[in-house]
Design a protein around this motif. Structure first.
Motif, PDB file in Angstrom:
ATOM      1  N   ALA A  82      14.403  22.497 -13.961  1.00 28.81           N
ATOM      2  CA  ALA A  82      15.420  22.292 -12.921  1.00 28.81           C
ATOM      3  C   ALA A  82      16.014  23.627 -12.500  1.00 28.81           C
ATOM      4  O   ALA A  82      15.916  24.622 -13.220  1.00 28.81           O
ATOM      5  CB  ALA A  82      16.522  21.375 -13.452  1.00 28.81           C
ATOM      6  N   PHE A  83      16.598  23.625 -11.326  1.00 24.94           N
ATOM      7  CA  PHE A  83      17.404  24.785 -10.904  1.00 24.94           C
ATOM      8  C   PHE A  83      18.454  24.285  -9.930  1.00 24.94           C
ATOM      9  O   PHE A  83      18.443  23.120  -9.512  1.00 24.94           O
ATOM     10  CB  PHE A  83      16.535  25.888 -10.272  1.00 24.94           C
ATOM     11  CG  PHE A  83      15.742  25.455  -9.079  1.00 24.94           C
ATOM     12  CD1 PHE A  83      16.330  25.321  -7.815  1.00 24.94           C
ATOM     13  CD2 PHE A  83      14.381  25.174  -9.209  1.00 24.94           C
ATOM     14  CE1 PHE A  83      15.587  24.912  -6.725  1.00 24.94           C
ATOM     15  CE2 PHE A  83      13.633  24.768  -8.111  1.00 24.94           C
ATOM     16  CZ  PHE A  83      14.238  24.638  -6.862  1.00 24.94           C
ATOM     17  N   MET A  84      19.361  25.159  -9.568  1.00 22.53           N
ATOM     18  CA  MET A  84      20.417  24.808  -8.601  1.00 22.53           C
ATOM     19  C   MET A  84      20.355  25.786  -7.450  1.00 22.53           C
ATOM     20  O   MET A  84      20.065  26.967  -7.661  1.00 22.53           O
ATOM     21  CB  MET A  84      21.793  25.013  -9.232  1.00 22.53           C
ATOM     22  CG  MET A  84      22.049  24.181 -10.422  1.00 22.53           C
ATOM     23  SD  MET A  84      23.063  22.824  -9.888  1.00 22.53           S
ATOM     24  CE  MET A  84      23.852  22.439 -11.382  1.00 22.53           C
ATOM     25  N   VAL A  85      20.689  25.302  -6.269  1.00 25.43           N
ATOM     26  CA  VAL A  85      20.915  26.217  -5.149  1.00 25.43           C
ATOM     27  C   VAL A  85      22.408  26.127  -4.825  1.00 25.43           C
ATOM     28  O   VAL A  85      22.950  25.027  -4.666  1.00 25.43           O
ATOM     29  CB  VAL A  85      20.070  25.845  -3.916  1.00 25.43           C
ATOM     30  CG1 VAL A  85      20.291  26.869  -2.800  1.00 25.43           C
ATOM     31  CG2 VAL A  85      18.589  25.778  -4.288  1.00 25.43           C
ATOM     32  N   PHE A  86      23.058  27.280  -4.804  1.00 26.41           N
ATOM     33  CA  PHE A  86      24.512  27.343  -4.575  1.00 26.41           C
ATOM     34  C   PHE A  86      24.803  27.962  -3.215  1.00 26.41           C
ATOM     35  O   PHE A  86      24.038  28.801  -2.720  1.00 26.41           O
ATOM     36  CB  PHE A  86      25.177  28.239  -5.630  1.00 26.41           C
ATOM     37  CG  PHE A  86      25.145  27.711  -7.026  1.00 26.41           C
ATOM     38  CD1 PHE A  86      26.130  26.853  -7.494  1.00 26.41           C
ATOM     39  CD2 PHE A  86      24.124  28.076  -7.900  1.00 26.41           C
ATOM     40  CE1 PHE A  86      26.103  26.378  -8.799  1.00 26.41           C
ATOM     41  CE2 PHE A  86      24.087  27.612  -9.203  1.00 26.41           C
ATOM     42  CZ  PHE A  86      25.087  26.763  -9.655  1.00 26.41           C
ATOM     43  N   GLY A  87      25.923  27.593  -2.635  1.00 31.18           N
ATOM     44  CA  GLY A  87      26.400  28.232  -1.408  1.00 31.18           C
ATOM     45  C   GLY A  87      27.907  28.095  -1.310  1.00 31.18           C
ATOM     46  O   GLY A  87      28.513  27.304  -2.047  1.00 31.18           O
ATOM     47  N   SER A  88      28.520  28.884  -0.406  1.00 29.50           N
ATOM     48  CA  SER A  88      29.987  28.841  -0.257  1.00 29.50           C
ATOM     49  C   SER A  88      30.357  28.239   1.083  1.00 29.50           C
ATOM     50  O   SER A  88      29.764  28.590   2.103  1.00 29.50           O
ATOM     51  CB  SER A  88      30.564  30.252  -0.261  1.00 29.50           C
ATOM     52  OG  SER A  88      30.252  30.885  -1.436  1.00 29.50           O
ATOM     53  N   VAL A  89      31.331  27.341   1.063  1.00 28.27           N
ATOM     54  CA  VAL A  89      31.888  26.795   2.302  1.00 28.27           C
ATOM     55  C   VAL A  89      33.342  27.279   2.371  1.00 28.27           C
ATOM     56  O   VAL A  89      34.193  26.767   1.638  1.00 28.27           O
ATOM     57  CB  VAL A  89      31.828  25.251   2.318  1.00 28.27           C
ATOM     58  CG1 VAL A  89      32.500  24.713   3.581  1.00 28.27           C
ATOM     59  CG2 VAL A  89      30.404  24.756   2.210  1.00 28.27           C
ATOM     60  N   PRO A  90      33.614  28.277   3.214  1.00 27.29           N
ATOM     61  CA  PRO A  90      34.967  28.832   3.243  1.00 27.29           C
ATOM     62  C   PRO A  90      36.011  27.749   3.490  1.00 27.29           C
ATOM     63  O   PRO A  90      35.813  26.871   4.328  1.00 27.29           O
ATOM     64  CB  PRO A  90      34.920  29.831   4.413  1.00 27.29           C
ATOM     65  CG  PRO A  90      33.470  30.142   4.574  1.00 27.29           C
ATOM     66  CD  PRO A  90      32.718  28.922   4.173  1.00 27.29           C
ATOM     67  N   GLY A  91      37.087  27.789   2.725  1.00 27.64           N
ATOM     68  CA  GLY A  91      38.195  26.856   2.931  1.00 27.64           C
ATOM     69  C   GLY A  91      38.037  25.535   2.189  1.00 27.64           C
ATOM     70  O   GLY A  91      38.981  24.737   2.141  1.00 27.64           O
ATOM     71  N   LEU A  92      36.871  25.274   1.619  1.00 30.55           N
ATOM     72  CA  LEU A  92      36.672  24.007   0.895  1.00 30.55           C
ATOM     73  C   LEU A  92      37.548  23.997  -0.362  1.00 30.55           C
ATOM     74  O   LEU A  92      37.676  25.014  -1.043  1.00 30.55           O
ATOM     75  CB  LEU A  92      35.196  23.872   0.497  1.00 30.55           C
ATOM     76  CG  LEU A  92      34.782  22.567  -0.175  1.00 30.55           C
ATOM     77  CD1 LEU A  92      34.883  21.402   0.803  1.00 30.55           C
ATOM     78  CD2 LEU A  92      33.350  22.668  -0.693  1.00 30.55           C
ATOM     79  N   ALA A  93      38.158  22.840  -0.649  1.00 29.85           N
ATOM     80  CA  ALA A  93      39.028  22.756  -1.843  1.00 29.85           C
ATOM     81  C   ALA A  93      38.388  21.813  -2.853  1.00 29.85           C
ATOM     82  O   ALA A  93      38.828  20.668  -3.022  1.00 29.85           O
ATOM     83  CB  ALA A  93      40.422  22.277  -1.437  1.00 29.85           C
ATOM     84  N   GLY A  94      37.362  22.276  -3.506  1.00 28.16           N
ATOM     85  CA  GLY A  94      36.663  21.452  -4.502  1.00 28.16           C
ATOM     86  C   GLY A  94      37.451  21.378  -5.809  1.00 28.16           C
ATOM     87  O   GLY A  94      38.428  22.093  -6.000  1.00 28.16           O
TER      88      GLY A  94
END
Ligand SMILES: Cc1cc2nc3c(=O)[nH]c(=O)nc-3n(C[C@H](O)[C@H](O)[C@H](O)COP(=O)(O)OP(=O)(O)OC[C@H]3O[C@@H](n4cnc5c(N)ncnc54)[C@H](O)[C@@H]3O)c2cc1C
Length: 434
Positions: free
Chosen positions: A242-254
């Motif tokens: 398995a692997f993960m692909v990550f990314g950033s969404v500016p302003g997201l409040a996870g």
């Protein structure tokens, strides 16, 4: 019996060992549980995970993880629940329908509603759906009453440590920081184990009528090989790369999330899932992928997890080391899935995408009923049994519930086999903890 003689010695306190110990002690069987890890308060702080998690290589550039502590891997697992099916039981060679009904009663298996999906999961799910990759939620091994409004809580996940506590309350003896070094075989029969127990003065021996290896990977295969079983892993193994692909969404409040709650099956052995997780696990991922600048970007990060149902292959050498190569067709599938994961994240508005390194799930398919074990999970060495992840035959399920079913069935078998002895009540013994 004196104090180093038992009806059943169980090596390892993961899901299998804990269930077996609990069920046997309830039936009056004199049980010794040996666990190489300590009995620490469980938590998901980085330092706590680092203290118990252990990686081991399974293929070039790919490691699996386990945990040395009371409760084994359930102290760090995700709690995803893909139940065994009729196909699983066919592959296993035993129908566990009855045990599955029982497991559903004894484990918290919860359907998750949208409430449980944090903002970063909803972003990924909606994007995936719009691109034609509908992600469905799995049941989870969690107690929803501990998750108000679906908020993440480590305590909500079922853990094998609770069954260990019940086993000890029922009279089982638990020795922690007790690492089993070998199975003692006399006249061709297993009669006990030799284990290292610093608090107990070094190497010690314990004797049992039945010895059950529940030590998981990589320990059980090595103990079997050292005991003289020469075909361990003869069909290879699977390890769910398995692997993960990550990314950033500016302003997201996870926020913190249970990992692996949603998934889309691509139908070719590859699944895409939402990769939302807790902030501390996220930090571990960033550190292990050499992304220190993202350490504190948990709230604005979205991710897609890609996993492959790999075929059996590779080998386990005489030292108990695993090694396999993914097939070119498997690597192609993973590459294509990475492309889809990137599209989903881009469509969700994510930037600065990167793929993590490959990781592996706990190896399964190492031992097979009818080949390495009989239907009662006994090896070719009389009185030596195995009940753990090594004999999970189906890469498409999550293993935990199957292991609880197998351990429940084995407990009934062993208790019946020991019945004359069990009929006499056994006094509860003390707990030996580190
Ligand atoms: C990060 C992660 C996430 C996972 N997520 C999921 C999930 O979402 N759903 C799911 O169903 N499964 C999941 N799994 C897999 C699941 O946790 C394991 O399949 C299962 O817990 C294995 O149980 P086990 O009884 O085989 O042994 P383990 O849990 O591996 O326990 C073995 C125990 O034996 C002890 N031991 C080892 N060697 C010795 C020795 N020589 N002497 C004494 N003791 C010894 C170890 O310390 C350990 O406590 C996950 C696993 C990991 C690592």
């Amino acid at each position: 019996m004196d104090n180093n003689e038992f009806d059943v010695i169980i090596v390892g306190t993961g899901a299998s060992g804990a269930t077996l110990a609990r069920d046997l002690s309830r039936r009056g069987v004199k049980v010794l549980l040996l666990e190489r890890g300590a009995q620490r308060p469980l938590s998901e702080k980085l330092s706590a995970i680092a203290a118990i998690a252990r990686e081991f290589p399974v293929a070039a550039g790919m490691k699996a993880t386990t945990a040395y502590t009371v409760g084994g891997a359930t102290s760090i697992y995700f709690g995803v629940c893909k139940l065994p099916t009729a196909e699983t039981f066919d592959k296993l060679g035993i129908d566990l329908t009855r045990e599955l009904d029982e497991a559903r009663r004894r484990l918290p298996i919860a359907e998750v509603s949208d409430d449980f999906l944090p903002p970063q999961s909803l972003v990924v799910r909606d994007s995936a759906r719009a691109l034609g990759y509908p992600m469905k939620t799995h049941p989870m091994l969690i107690d929803p009453s501990q998750c108000p409004q679906g908020r993440y809580a480590y305590e909500a996940k079922w853990k094998a440590a609770t069954f260990v506590d019940e086993a000890v309350a029922g009279g089982a003896m638990l020795a922690t920081r007790a690492r089993v070094a070998r199975v003692i075989v006399e006249d061709g029969r297993a009669v006990g184990v030799e284990y290292f127990h610093k608090q107990g003065g070094g190497m010690r021996k314990a004797y049992g009528k039945k010895i059950v290896l529940c030590a998981g990977s990589p320990a059980t295969p090595k103990l079997l090989i050292d005991a003289g079983i020469d075909d361990v892993g003869s069909r290879g193994f699977f390890c769910k790369p398995a692997f993960m692909v990550f990314g950033s969404v500016p302003g997201l409040a996870g926020r913190d999330a249970f990992l692996g709650m949603t998934e889309c099956d691509l139908g070719n052995g590859v699944t895409l899932g939402d990769g939302a997780m807790t902030a501390s696990l996220f930090k571990l991922f960033m550190l292990s992928n050499l992304k220190p600048t993202r350490l504190f970007a948990h709230a604005s990060t979205v991710s897609v997890a890609v996993a492959l149902n790999d075929t059996l292959g590779g080998r386990i050498d005489a030292n108990g080391n695993y090694s396999k190569r993914l097939l070119p067709a498997e690597l192609d599938k993973l590459a294509a899935a990475e492309g889809i994961a990137r599209k989903i994240l881009e469509y969700a508005g994510a930037r600065r995408l990167f793929r993590s390194k490959y990781v592996a799930g706990t190896p399964g398919g190492v031992l097979w009923i009818g080949e390495h074990l009989d239907r009662d999970l006994q090896t070719r060495i009389p009185n030596l049994y195995v009940c753990d992840q090594s004999l999970v035959p189906d890469v498409t399920i999550t293993p935990l519930v199957l292991l609880v079913c197998l351990a429940g069935r084995l407990a009934n078998h062993l208790a019946d086999a020991l019945q004359p002895r069990v009929a006499a009540a056994v006094a509860p013994s003390d707990t030996v903890t580190a």
